[in-house]
Write an enzyme that holds these catalytic residues in place. Structure first.
Site, PDB file in Angstrom:
ATOM      1  N   LYS A   6      -0.629  28.595  -0.330  1.00 59.97           N
ATOM      2  CA  LYS A   6      -1.595  27.754   0.380  1.00 59.97           C
ATOM      3  C   LYS A   6      -1.154  27.687   1.846  1.00 59.97           C
ATOM      4  O   LYS A   6       0.048  27.697   2.135  1.00 59.97           O
ATOM      5  CB  LYS A   6      -1.583  26.333  -0.203  1.00 59.97           C
ATOM      6  N   GLY A  57     -17.854  11.174  -4.307  1.00 64.58           N
ATOM      7  CA  GLY A  57     -17.836  12.219  -3.291  1.00 64.58           C
ATOM      8  C   GLY A  57     -18.918  13.234  -3.587  1.00 64.58           C
ATOM      9  O   GLY A  57     -18.777  14.051  -4.498  1.00 64.58           O
ATOM     10  N   VAL A  58     -20.009  13.164  -2.817  1.00 62.42           N
ATOM     11  CA  VAL A  58     -21.116  14.097  -3.089  1.00 62.42           C
ATOM     12  C   VAL A  58     -21.285  15.057  -1.909  1.00 62.42           C
ATOM     13  O   VAL A  58     -22.344  15.129  -1.302  1.00 62.42           O
ATOM     14  CB  VAL A  58     -22.424  13.368  -3.468  1.00 62.42           C
ATOM     15  N   VAL A 114     -19.208  20.177  -3.413  1.00 66.33           N
ATOM     16  CA  VAL A 114     -19.037  20.318  -4.860  1.00 66.33           C
ATOM     17  C   VAL A 114     -19.732  19.180  -5.606  1.00 66.33           C
ATOM     18  O   VAL A 114     -20.496  19.414  -6.548  1.00 66.33           O
ATOM     19  CB  VAL A 114     -17.537  20.341  -5.243  1.00 66.33           C
TER      20      VAL A 114
END
Ligand code: NAD
Length: 354
Positions: free
Chosen positions: A88, A188-189, A192
């Site tokens: 990462k 959380g929209v 995803v």
């Protein structure tokens, strides 16, 4: 995962505590950005994972984030059976950056990735858009997720994978994998979460949505016939499934005693604040689908594209394998009366030959 890193102090402490391969560190002088490319494990293939860009309180927080996320990628690839290693990258910017400064940074970062000659392959993560990755790809061959020269956004695949994982968990825990009539709370929209909420609503679930951006949540709720939930009521809301799709560490000693769900399954990375939160959930009778498995759809889609699968519909179909993996892990965990994270860990150790 990487919970030993939480306690480590200073860069030296982190390096001493980490079991990864190493960290490529570079200071980007023109922008004052610190770049950390964390290479965790290459046993199954070259280190592969997203690039995150954000402002961190301290430099050590950036490095810790990269190390933990890289370890998570080792787990993710091994868990879903893709021949890739864990890595990462973190771009720790001193302040929000746009325009020429951002482009210049992304180009220099691309050159650094290219200099590793394929030892690290990357895609988007928090704070990095699909168009940013296209900019990085101006300077390196090692950006994943291209089709016919166009960068593909992984989010629809991640959403489809989470959807498949939630159905699998419903099947194992409640005896039917149909979301119809079930209540799912999506926190959380964004890319995803909104996709997931739409899939669930289409399948007949009652969908409750929450977002820091009230307007975004309200608009989506209107579109899909769902309801919004205030942040303050989030953890006290009765539902079958809580799907964290915003930030990490929402499962902690304060939130878990309040949760009124049967299943937790969502896209956010590092959902458990501490390792012991897995047991806290189990003690409350809540089944937790490990985050790095259920959110693997985007990563999996990129791996499948590299294998030559290009049809969008076929790629979406292949996300069903996320659900199959979630089902196997939860079934094994319930059968052996152990935590889902322990069952996932055994699966990963088998894949890594450990
Ligand atoms: P995004 O930035 O598009 O959406 C995140 C949403 O969460 C935004 O609408 C934001 O307003 C909201 N939010 C932020 N903090 C919140 C809070 N405290 N409470 C409620 N809402 C909050 O991000 P995304 O691409 O949809 O990713 C969501 C999560 O899934 C992230 O944790 C990301 O690391 C993880 N993830 C994403 C992918 C992918 O393919 N995009 C893959 C794996 C994991």
């Amino acid at each position: 995962m990487g919970y030993n890193l939480v306690m480590a102090t200073g860069i030296e402490g982190l390096m001493a505590a980490w079991d990864g391969l190493g960290v490529v560190c570079r200071h980007d002088r023109p922008t004052g950005t610190w770049i950390f490319i964390c290479l965790h494990n290459d046993k199954l293939g070259p280190a592969t994972g997203g690039t995150r860009m954000r402002v961190y309180p301290e430099l050590v927080d950036a490095m810790r984030d990269g190390m933990r996320l890289a370890e998570g990628m080792t787990f993710k690839w091994a868990g879903i059976g893709v021949p890739a290693g864990g890595g990462k990258a973190v771009l720790a910017i001193p302040e929000p950056m746009e325009g020429d400064a951002r482009t210049g940074l992304l180009h220099r970062y691309g050159e650094l990735v290219e200099s590793l000659k394929g030892a690290f392959r990357t895609g988007e993560d928090l704070g990095i858009t699909t168009s940013d990755m296209q900019t990085v790809a101006d300077r390196t061959r090692f950006v994943q997720g291209f089709q016919n020269g166009k960068k593909i956004n992984p989010s629809p695949f991640t959403a489809r994978g989470v959807y498949s994982g939630i159905r699998a968990a419903l099947g194992v825990v409640l005896g039917s994998d149909s979301p119809a009539g079930r209540t799912v709370l999506v926190q959380g929209v964004g890319n995803v979460g909104a996709g997931l909420a739409r899939l669930l609503a289409e399948a007949g679930a009652k969908v409750l949505v929450n977002d820091l951006d009230d307007e975004r949540a309200a608009e989506l709720a209107r579109e899909i016939g769902g309801d919004t939930i205030d942040g303050g009521e989030l953890f006290d809301t009765e539902c079958d499934v809580y799907a964290p799709c915003a930030i990490g560490a929402t499962l902690n000693s304060e939130s878990i005693p309040r949760l009124k769900c049967k299943i937790v399954g969502g896209s956010a990375n590092n959902q458990l604040a501490e390792e012991s939160d897995g047991a806290r959930l189990r003690d409350r009778g809540i089944v937790y689908a490990p985050d790095y498995i259920i959110n693997a759809g985007g990563a999996l889609s990129f791996a499948l594209m590299e294998q030559g699968i290009s049809d969008h519909g076929e790629l979406l179909e292949r996300m069903e394998s996320v659900g199959e993996t979630v089902s196997e892990i939860l079934t094994e965990a319930l059968r052996d009366d152990e935590l889902p994270v322990a069952a996932a860990r055994r699966r990963i150790e088998r894949a890594l030959g450990g």
